[in-house]
Design a protein around this motif. Structure first.
Motif, mmCIF file in Angstrom:
data_model
loop_
_atom_site.group_PDB
_atom_site.id
_atom_site.type_symbol
_atom_site.label_atom_id
_atom_site.label_comp_id
_atom_site.label_asym_id
_atom_site.label_seq_id
_atom_site.Cartn_x
_atom_site.Cartn_y
_atom_site.Cartn_z
ATOM 1 N N GLU A 116 -29.175 -53.683 19.406
ATOM 2 C CA GLU A 116 -28.099 -54.154 18.545
ATOM 3 C C GLU A 116 -27.033 -53.074 18.370
ATOM 4 O O GLU A 116 -27.374 -51.894 18.226
ATOM 5 N N PRO A 117 -25.746 -53.442 18.345
ATOM 6 C CA PRO A 117 -24.702 -52.455 18.064
ATOM 7 C C PRO A 117 -24.663 -52.136 16.573
ATOM 8 O O PRO A 117 -24.454 -53.031 15.748
ATOM 9 N N VAL A 118 -24.886 -50.885 16.229
ATOM 10 C CA VAL A 118 -24.951 -50.498 14.816
ATOM 11 C C VAL A 118 -23.775 -49.622 14.405
ATOM 12 O O VAL A 118 -23.618 -49.311 13.220
ATOM 13 N N ALA A 133 -16.469 -49.151 12.498
ATOM 14 C CA ALA A 133 -17.472 -49.845 11.701
ATOM 15 C C ALA A 133 -18.840 -49.235 11.958
ATOM 16 O O ALA A 133 -19.111 -48.698 13.032
ATOM 17 N N ALA A 134 -19.691 -49.307 10.947
ATOM 18 C CA ALA A 134 -21.095 -48.931 11.086
ATOM 19 C C ALA A 134 -21.898 -49.816 10.157
ATOM 20 O O ALA A 134 -21.389 -50.269 9.117
ATOM 21 N N ARG A 135 -23.116 -50.081 10.532
ATOM 22 C CA ARG A 135 -23.949 -51.011 9.766
ATOM 23 C C ARG A 135 -24.048 -50.575 8.305
ATOM 24 O O ARG A 135 -24.404 -49.445 8.000
ATOM 25 N N GLY A 136 -23.695 -51.500 7.420
ATOM 26 C CA GLY A 136 -23.754 -51.240 5.996
ATOM 27 C C GLY A 136 -22.570 -50.479 5.440
ATOM 28 O O GLY A 136 -22.494 -50.242 4.230
ATOM 29 N N GLU A 227 -19.434 -56.272 10.980
ATOM 30 C CA GLU A 227 -19.261 -55.607 9.692
ATOM 31 C C GLU A 227 -18.093 -56.199 8.898
ATOM 32 O O GLU A 227 -18.041 -56.073 7.678
ATOM 33 N N ALA A 228 -17.169 -56.865 9.602
ATOM 34 C CA ALA A 228 -16.051 -57.527 8.928
ATOM 35 C C ALA A 228 -16.442 -58.901 8.393
ATOM 36 O O ALA A 228 -15.649 -59.533 7.689
ATOM 37 N N GLY A 229 -17.649 -59.370 8.729
ATOM 38 C CA GLY A 229 -18.123 -60.651 8.224
ATOM 39 C C GLY A 229 -18.277 -61.728 9.265
ATOM 40 O O GLY A 229 -18.638 -62.865 8.943
#
Length: 275
Positions: A116-118, A133-136, A227-229
């Motif tokens: 998965e891309p995190v 972007a990064a997870r969370g 991460e943007a939704g």
């Protein structure tokens, strides 16, 4: 660079992307030759210059972490199948747009964990726009080097929707789009991974890709969009995943902004063979 509202690692990757963009723009401002790889896709000195900058930057961060890049020979599946964490890079996504000098090309750097891309960074060298972007940690846009960071997000699917389409590739899948979002929609042609970013910032709603793409074409922008939704789904409605086998070719997919919709059900109801 202005204060970034996210982790030091993501800040470092953003800085590497900006360094790669500078190397690309040096070539972009000159006359350059276009060569052809074995698959007949184009490559220029800018692709290779960005590759060198990114490879060196990532090695300085963690020389033990593997890298898969468009401009380097990929490790065989017998090695890659053991990788749980690695970098996935496209030093210059949209070489055709680079050759046309229309500005619609990007630097893409993603961190993959367990398929998965995190983490992902997408930078458009000509405009200076950098998506990170990064997870969370959310998805962020910096419109030029040193500018303030703005948090970005997708929007609910409107009527009519706006579809981001490929500038240089066919296979737009009009019939499938009509089944998924209706006949009445606006189209915006755009090169490279910028199509994902248009959806991520709420200026488009869907990007459908029929036909082949490589894993390095999508990973960084998928991280930004998620991460943007939004979401990036194969045509069975499952999230796009990486390092799945010997091939580094993605299945056909759809990138969407409004992840609250049951896209899996819509895809299952659609006649994919007729689209």
């Amino acid at each position: 660079m202005s204060h970034a509202p996210f982790s030091p690692l993501l800040q470092q990757i953003a800085a590497i992307a900006r360094d790669a963009a500078e190397a690309i723009l040096v070539v972009y401002g000159q006359d350059f030759e276009v060569e052809r790889k074995q698959d007949q896709s184009p490559v220029t000195a800018a692709d290779l210059a960005a590759q060198r900058v990114i490879t060196a930057g990532l090695a300085a961060l963690d020389g033990a972490l593997p890298v898969i890049s468009e401009e380097a020979r990929a490790a065989p599946w017998s090695q890659r199948r053991e990788w749980q964490r690695y970098w996935l890079v496209d030093p210059l996504d949209g070489t055709r747009e680079f050759i046309k000098r229309n500005g619609e090309f990007t630097v893409n750097i993603a961190l993959i964990e367990n398929h998965e891309p995190v983490l992902g960074v997408v930078l458009a060298p000509v405009t200076g726009e950098l998506y990170a972007a990064a997870r969370g940690e959310g998805a962020w846009l910096q419109r030029s080097a040193g500018a303030d960071w703005q948090r970005i997000g997708t929007r609910d699917l409107p009527e009519p929707a706006t579809v981001a389409g490929s500038r240089s590739h066919g296979g737009s899948g009009v019939a499938l789009l009509q089944q998924l979002i209706g006949d009445d929609y606006a189209s915006v042609p755009l090169g490279s991974s910028l199509k994902f970013c248009l959806v991520a910032r709420g200026d488009a709603d869907v990007y459908l890709r029929r036909g082949a793409t490589s894993e390095w074409d999508t990973a960084a922008a998928q991280s930004v969009l998620e991460e943007a939704g939004g979401a990036v789904l194969d045509l069975a409605g499952k999230p796009l995943r990486y390092n799945r086998g010997d091939s580094l070719i993605n299945p056909e997919f759809i990138a969407v902004g409004d992840a609250s919709i049951d896209w899996k059900a819509r895809l299952e109801a659609a006649d994919l063979e007729a689209s």
